[in-house]
Design a protein around this motif. Sequence first.
Motif, mmCIF file in Angstrom:
data_model
loop_
_atom_site.group_PDB
_atom_site.id
_atom_site.type_symbol
_atom_site.label_atom_id
_atom_site.label_comp_id
_atom_site.label_asym_id
_atom_site.label_seq_id
_atom_site.Cartn_x
_atom_site.Cartn_y
_atom_site.Cartn_z
ATOM 1 N N HIS A 223 1.893 14.261 -6.856
ATOM 2 C CA HIS A 223 2.440 13.258 -5.951
ATOM 3 C C HIS A 223 2.336 11.881 -6.604
ATOM 4 C CE1 HIS A 223 2.262 16.341 -2.846
ATOM 5 N NE2 HIS A 223 1.066 16.627 -3.351
ATOM 6 N N THR A 224 3.413 11.127 -6.539
ATOM 7 C CA THR A 224 3.416 9.759 -7.048
ATOM 8 C C THR A 224 3.541 8.811 -5.865
ATOM 9 O OG1 THR A 224 4.477 10.447 -9.106
ATOM 10 C CG2 THR A 224 4.563 8.102 -8.573
ATOM 11 N N VAL A 225 2.659 7.854 -5.790
ATOM 12 C CA VAL A 225 2.725 6.849 -4.730
ATOM 13 C C VAL A 225 2.979 5.491 -5.367
ATOM 14 C CG1 VAL A 225 1.238 8.135 -3.153
ATOM 15 C CG2 VAL A 225 0.213 6.491 -4.686
ATOM 16 N N TYR A 226 3.745 4.665 -4.660
ATOM 17 C CA TYR A 226 4.093 3.332 -5.143
ATOM 18 C C TYR A 226 3.471 2.291 -4.223
ATOM 19 C CZ TYR A 226 7.366 5.715 -8.149
ATOM 20 O OH TYR A 226 7.908 6.539 -9.101
ATOM 21 N N LEU A 227 2.714 1.386 -4.809
ATOM 22 C CA LEU A 227 2.072 0.318 -4.050
ATOM 23 C C LEU A 227 3.069 -0.816 -3.833
ATOM 24 C CD1 LEU A 227 -1.291 0.196 -6.021
ATOM 25 C CD2 LEU A 227 -0.765 1.491 -3.957
ATOM 26 N N ASN A 228 2.911 -1.523 -2.724
ATOM 27 C CA ASN A 228 3.739 -2.699 -2.477
ATOM 28 C C ASN A 228 3.451 -3.756 -3.527
ATOM 29 O OD1 ASN A 228 5.184 -1.908 -0.167
ATOM 30 N ND2 ASN A 228 3.441 -2.394 1.145
ATOM 31 N N LYS A 229 4.489 -4.400 -3.999
ATOM 32 C CA LYS A 229 4.336 -5.450 -4.998
ATOM 33 C C LYS A 229 3.753 -6.703 -4.363
ATOM 34 C CE LYS A 229 8.634 -4.890 -5.942
ATOM 35 N NZ LYS A 229 9.990 -5.091 -6.452
ATOM 36 N N GLY A 230 3.008 -7.463 -5.148
ATOM 37 C CA GLY A 230 2.461 -8.722 -4.674
ATOM 38 C C GLY A 230 1.013 -8.903 -5.071
ATOM 39 N N GLN A 231 0.452 -10.034 -4.678
ATOM 40 C CA GLN A 231 -0.959 -10.329 -4.913
ATOM 41 C C GLN A 231 -1.724 -9.968 -3.642
ATOM 42 O OE1 GLN A 231 -2.525 -11.710 -7.766
ATOM 43 N NE2 GLN A 231 -4.394 -11.170 -6.713
ATOM 44 N N TYR A 232 -2.685 -9.082 -3.748
ATOM 45 C CA TYR A 232 -3.468 -8.681 -2.584
ATOM 46 C C TYR A 232 -4.566 -9.705 -2.335
ATOM 47 C CZ TYR A 232 -0.900 -4.378 -2.437
ATOM 48 O OH TYR A 232 0.115 -3.471 -2.311
ATOM 49 N N ALA A 233 -4.783 -10.026 -1.074
ATOM 50 C CA ALA A 233 -5.736 -11.073 -0.704
ATOM 51 C C ALA A 233 -7.166 -10.726 -1.105
ATOM 52 C CB ALA A 233 -5.666 -11.330 0.803
ATOM 53 N N ASN A 234 -7.490 -9.428 -1.058
ATOM 54 C CA ASN A 234 -8.850 -9.000 -1.378
ATOM 55 C C ASN A 234 -8.862 -7.495 -1.627
ATOM 56 O OD1 ASN A 234 -8.976 -7.706 1.230
ATOM 57 N ND2 ASN A 234 -9.389 -9.736 2.094
ATOM 58 N N GLY A 235 -10.017 -6.993 -2.010
ATOM 59 C CA GLY A 235 -10.162 -5.568 -2.302
ATOM 60 C C GLY A 235 -9.918 -4.674 -1.098
ATOM 61 N N GLN A 236 -10.305 -5.152 0.090
ATOM 62 C CA GLN A 236 -10.098 -4.352 1.289
ATOM 63 C C GLN A 236 -8.610 -4.160 1.563
ATOM 64 O OE1 GLN A 236 -12.143 -7.026 1.095
ATOM 65 N NE2 GLN A 236 -14.030 -6.671 2.220
ATOM 66 N N ALA A 237 -7.804 -5.189 1.333
ATOM 67 C CA ALA A 237 -6.357 -5.089 1.559
ATOM 68 C C ALA A 237 -5.732 -4.097 0.587
ATOM 69 C CB ALA A 237 -5.703 -6.460 1.424
ATOM 70 N N LEU A 238 -6.173 -4.125 -0.665
ATOM 71 C CA LEU A 238 -5.661 -3.172 -1.647
ATOM 72 C C LEU A 238 -6.100 -1.754 -1.302
ATOM 73 C CD1 LEU A 238 -4.105 -2.573 -4.222
ATOM 74 C CD2 LEU A 238 -6.189 -3.104 -5.509
ATOM 75 N N ALA A 239 -7.344 -1.572 -0.887
ATOM 76 C CA ALA A 239 -7.828 -0.250 -0.494
ATOM 77 C C ALA A 239 -7.026 0.288 0.688
ATOM 78 C CB ALA A 239 -9.318 -0.302 -0.149
ATOM 79 N N ALA A 240 -6.726 -0.553 1.669
ATOM 80 C CA ALA A 240 -5.939 -0.124 2.832
ATOM 81 C C ALA A 240 -4.539 0.316 2.401
ATOM 82 C CB ALA A 240 -5.849 -1.252 3.856
ATOM 83 N N GLU A 241 -3.947 -0.402 1.463
ATOM 84 C CA GLU A 241 -2.623 -0.036 0.944
ATOM 85 C C GLU A 241 -2.667 1.310 0.232
ATOM 86 O OE1 GLU A 241 1.424 -0.461 -0.640
ATOM 87 O OE2 GLU A 241 0.376 -1.127 1.156
ATOM 88 N N ILE A 242 -3.659 1.511 -0.620
ATOM 89 C CA ILE A 242 -3.797 2.776 -1.343
ATOM 90 C C ILE A 242 -4.001 3.928 -0.364
ATOM 91 C CG2 ILE A 242 -5.320 4.063 -2.907
ATOM 92 C CD1 ILE A 242 -5.715 1.357 -4.406
ATOM 93 N N GLN A 243 -4.878 3.737 0.623
ATOM 94 C CA GLN A 243 -5.143 4.774 1.616
ATOM 95 C C GLN A 243 -3.871 5.147 2.379
ATOM 96 O OE1 GLN A 243 -8.765 4.770 4.127
ATOM 97 N NE2 GLN A 243 -7.333 4.527 5.819
ATOM 98 N N GLU A 244 -3.131 4.161 2.841
ATOM 99 C CA GLU A 244 -1.908 4.432 3.594
ATOM 100 C C GLU A 244 -0.889 5.189 2.747
ATOM 101 O OE1 GLU A 244 1.842 2.096 5.652
ATOM 102 O OE2 GLU A 244 0.025 0.980 5.194
ATOM 103 N N ARG A 245 -0.705 4.754 1.503
ATOM 104 C CA ARG A 245 0.273 5.407 0.629
ATOM 105 C C ARG A 245 -0.122 6.849 0.327
ATOM 106 N NH1 ARG A 245 5.030 2.535 0.463
ATOM 107 N NH2 ARG A 245 4.429 0.395 0.871
ATOM 108 N N LEU A 246 -1.404 7.084 0.053
ATOM 109 C CA LEU A 246 -1.849 8.446 -0.231
ATOM 110 C C LEU A 246 -1.733 9.339 0.999
ATOM 111 C CD1 LEU A 246 -4.924 7.699 -2.505
ATOM 112 C CD2 LEU A 246 -2.801 8.844 -3.197
ATOM 113 N N ARG A 247 -2.073 8.829 2.168
ATOM 114 C CA ARG A 247 -1.958 9.619 3.396
ATOM 115 C C ARG A 247 -0.517 10.016 3.687
ATOM 116 N NH1 ARG A 247 -6.234 7.024 7.760
ATOM 117 N NH2 ARG A 247 -8.104 7.893 6.766
ATOM 118 N N ASN A 248 0.432 9.153 3.314
ATOM 119 C CA ASN A 248 1.844 9.443 3.563
ATOM 120 C C ASN A 248 2.461 10.353 2.507
ATOM 121 O OD1 ASN A 248 2.022 7.916 5.924
ATOM 122 N ND2 ASN A 248 2.448 6.049 4.799
ATOM 123 N N ALA A 249 1.811 10.506 1.356
ATOM 124 C CA ALA A 249 2.438 11.235 0.254
ATOM 125 C C ALA A 249 1.760 12.546 -0.126
ATOM 126 C CB ALA A 249 2.496 10.337 -0.981
#
Length: 97
Positions: free
Chosen positions: A35-61
Amino acid sequence: GHQGRIDDFRLPMSIPTIHDGNNNIVVTMQGGGVHTVYLNKGQYANGQALAAEIQERLRNAAPGNWNASYDVQKLELYVSCSNNFWFTGGTWMSRLL
């Protein structure tokens, strides 16, 4: 032979800007399935925001119960899944490993 299992993945990191050249993660599941997941482009405000993005993408894929979190004291990202998995590539992962 011996077999092992990864229950958690942990690595120290900084928060990079995600762009087209470094925005994907490739996950291979035990028993098959890549499975390949693509993260949203941009600068993440902090590590928690990036972790939430990774979690959401992996759960959907990818199958399983995925969790991702960021420890602000240790500056480490944690990723776990109820199914066995390996990070096997991707432009974002190659920058970290």
